[in-house]
Design a protein around this motif. Structure first.
Motif, short mmCIF file in Angstrom:
data_model
loop_
_atom_site.label_atom_id
_atom_site.label_comp_id
_atom_site.label_asym_id
_atom_site.label_seq_id
_atom_site.Cartn_x
_atom_site.Cartn_y
_atom_site.Cartn_z
N PRO A 40 1.72 24.09 34.70
CA PRO A 40 2.14 23.22 33.47
C PRO A 40 1.34 21.87 33.26
N THR A 41 1.00 21.78 32.05
CA THR A 41 0.39 20.46 31.73
C THR A 41 1.37 19.20 32.07
N ILE A 42 0.74 18.09 32.49
CA ILE A 42 1.51 17.21 32.70
C ILE A 42 0.99 15.81 31.86
N VAL A 43 1.78 15.16 31.09
CA VAL A 43 1.40 13.90 30.38
C VAL A 43 1.91 13.00 31.40
N MET A 44 1.07 11.74 31.57
CA MET A 44 1.51 10.60 32.29
C MET A 44 1.44 9.42 31.42
N VAL A 45 2.63 8.48 31.77
CA VAL A 45 2.33 7.30 30.84
C VAL A 45 2.51 6.18 31.93
N HIS A 46 1.47 5.24 31.98
CA HIS A 46 1.48 4.19 33.04
C HIS A 46 2.51 3.02 32.73
N GLY A 47 2.51 2.06 33.63
CA GLY A 47 3.30 1.01 33.56
C GLY A 47 2.82 -0.34 32.55
N PHE A 48 3.61 -1.22 32.65
CA PHE A 48 3.12 -2.53 31.78
C PHE A 48 1.90 -3.20 32.34
N ARG A 49 1.15 -3.41 31.45
CA ARG A 49 -0.26 -4.23 31.56
C ARG A 49 -1.15 -3.54 32.44
N GLY A 50 -0.81 -2.28 32.81
CA GLY A 50 -1.95 -1.53 33.19
C GLY A 50 -2.78 -0.62 32.55
N ASP A 51 -3.32 0.57 33.03
CA ASP A 51 -4.04 1.56 31.93
C ASP A 51 -3.86 2.69 33.04
N HIS A 52 -4.57 3.80 32.54
CA HIS A 52 -4.40 5.25 33.20
C HIS A 52 -4.93 4.99 34.60
N HIS A 53 -5.73 3.95 35.09
CA HIS A 53 -6.22 3.96 36.47
C HIS A 53 -4.99 4.11 37.60
N GLY A 54 -3.97 3.44 36.87
CA GLY A 54 -2.90 3.14 38.03
C GLY A 54 -2.41 4.51 38.47
N LEU A 55 -2.39 5.37 37.65
CA LEU A 55 -1.74 6.70 37.92
C LEU A 55 -2.76 7.78 38.75
N GLU A 56 -4.03 7.27 38.97
CA GLU A 56 -4.86 8.28 39.23
C GLU A 56 -4.96 8.72 40.72
N PRO A 57 -4.15 7.71 41.66
CA PRO A 57 -3.86 8.10 43.22
C PRO A 57 -3.08 9.39 43.19
N VAL A 58 -2.34 9.32 42.20
CA VAL A 58 -0.96 10.58 42.04
C VAL A 58 -1.77 11.74 41.48
N VAL A 59 -2.73 11.47 40.50
CA VAL A 59 -3.57 12.52 39.93
C VAL A 59 -4.21 13.12 40.91
N ALA A 60 -4.97 12.36 42.10
CA ALA A 60 -5.64 12.90 43.08
C ALA A 60 -4.97 13.95 44.02
N HIS A 61 -3.70 13.87 44.15
CA HIS A 61 -2.99 14.67 45.09
C HIS A 61 -2.07 15.92 44.23
N LEU A 62 -2.73 16.11 42.90
CA LEU A 62 -2.09 17.04 42.00
C LEU A 62 -3.18 18.01 41.67
N GLU A 63 -3.92 18.16 42.59
CA GLU A 63 -5.15 19.29 42.32
C GLU A 63 -4.57 20.53 41.84
#
Length: 298
Positions: A40-63
Motif C-alpha cells: 500500500p501507499t503510505i502518506v507521511m505527515v511530519h512534526g512541528f517545525r520540521g519538514d519531510h527530511h525528519g521521516l526519511e530514516p523511517v522511509v529508509a527502512h521501508l524499502e
C-alpha cells in the motif's frame, strides 16, 4: 555540520522524486519514494517545525513501499495556507492533498508528533479515509495540562515574543541556534555520540525552515491547543500507536489512556527512547509498521 545520514546507504537504494501539487490556494511540495505496486501507499505527515527530511530514516527502512511525504504548509518548501494554520486548516489541507495525488485506493496515513494531531483531525473531521492509521510519538494529552504545563507556557511566551518583536529580531529569536540546540539535547536520548551529533545537525538544518513568523506561531498554538485524544473516538480505521517510554512531550501513562479511546487501536511502546523515535530507532518503528500492515487482509 553534516547532512549525511547514518541511514543514507539504505535511503540511497530507494528511488525518490520531488513533486508538487496544488491544495486549495497553495502549492504543496512532496517527495515520492519508491513506486506503486503490491504494497500500500503510505502518506507521511511530519512534526512541528520540521519538514519531510525528519521521516526519511523511517522511509529508509521501508524499502518496497510507495511513500508520499509532503512538507506541511508554511514549512520546508510548501507554501503557507491562505487561511489560519490551525488544526482545522491543516486537516482540510491533508484531505485535499490525498485527493490531489489521486491514489487508486485509500492510503495508509502516518503522522509523527504534531503530525499525529493533523492526521487525527483530518480523519475525524474531514471525511478522509485511510486504509490504516499509524501515529508515531502521538500527542496523547493537552500540552498545557500536567507537570510539563509550565514549560509549555514558557514556550508560548517565546513564540509570542518572536512574533511581536521587530521582524529581524523576531526571526533571529525564533531561529536562534542555541535555543534549537537546547531543545535537541533535551529530546535526544541515545548514548551514541555520532548519532546525537547527527540529530543536532538535522535540527540545525531543518528546524527553522518556516515561511513566516505568523505561520510558526499559528502552528505552535495548534500543537499545544490540540491533541489526539479529542479525535480518537471518531477514528474508525484500524490504528497503530508507536510510543516511547522516555518521551518528554507525552508521558507513557497518557498513551495507555489514549489507546482506549480508539474504536480499534494497538499500542506499541519502544524502550530507551524519547520523542525522536524517527531519528533514534527508525528500524524498530519500521518493523512495527511492516508487521501492522502485514495483518491487512486486503
Amino acid at each position: 555540520m553534516t547532512d549525511r545520514s547514518p541511514y543514507s546507504a539504505r535511503l540511497d537504494r530507494i528511488p525518490v522524486s520531488r513533486r508538487s501539487v496544488r491544495t486549495g490556494s497553495s502549492l504543496t511540495s512532496y517527495w515520492e519514494y519508491g513506486s506503486s505496486g503490491e504494497k500500500p501507499t503510505i502518506v507521511m505527515v511530519h512534526g512541528f517545525r520540521g519538514d519531510h527530511h525528519g521521516l526519511e530514516p523511517v522511509v529508509a527502512h521501508l524499502e518496497g513501499f510507495h511513500i508520499l511525504s509532503p512538507d506541511l504548509p508554511g514549512f520546508g518548501e510548501s507554501e503557507p495556507l491562505a487561511g489560519t494554520h490551525d488544526i482545522d486548516g491543516y486537516a482540510a489541507w491533508l484531505n485535499e492533498f490525498v485527493s490531489a495525488v489521486d491514489l487508486p485506493n485509500p492510503p495508509v496515513i502516518l503522522g509523527h508528533s504534531f503530525g499525529s494531531i493533523v492526521v487525527s483531525g483530518a480523519l475525524a473531521r474531514t471525511g478522509l479515509r485511510a486504509r490504516r492509521v499509524i501515529l508515531v510519538n502521538p500527542i496523547a494529552a493537552p500540552a498545557l495540562a500536567g507537570p510539563r504545563g509550565i514549560l509549555t507556557r514558557l514556550a508560548v511566551f517565546y513564540y509570542l515574543m518572536g512574533a511581536r518583536l521587530p521582524e529581524p529580531l523576531g526571526f533571529a529569536l525564533l531561529r536562534n541556534r542555541a535555543i534549537v540546540r537546547v531543545m535537541s539535547v533535551t529530546m535526544a536520548k541515545t548514548k551514541d555520540r555520532e548519532l546525537r551529533r547527527w540529530i543536532h545537525d538535522q535540527h540545525d538544518l531543518y528546524f527553522s525552515a518556516f515561511g513566516t513568523r505568523a505561520v510558526v506561531l499559528e502552528a505552535f498554538k495548534a500543537s499545544v491547543g490540540n491533541d489526539v485524544s479529542e479525535f480518537a473516538a471518531d477514528i474508525v480505521d484500524r490504528t497503530l500507536l508507536i510510543a516511547a517510554d522516555q518521551d518528554d512531550i507525552t508521558p507513557i501513562a497518557a498513551q495507555h489512556l489514549l489507546v482506549r479511546r480508539f474504536p480499534d487501536a494497538t499500542l506499541e511502546i519502544l524502550p530507551g527512547v524519547g520523542h525522536l523515535i524517527h531519528y533514534e530507532v527508525p528500524e524498530q518503528a519500521a518493523e512495527l509498521i511492516r508487521r501492522f500492515l502485514a495483518e491487512d487482509p486486503e
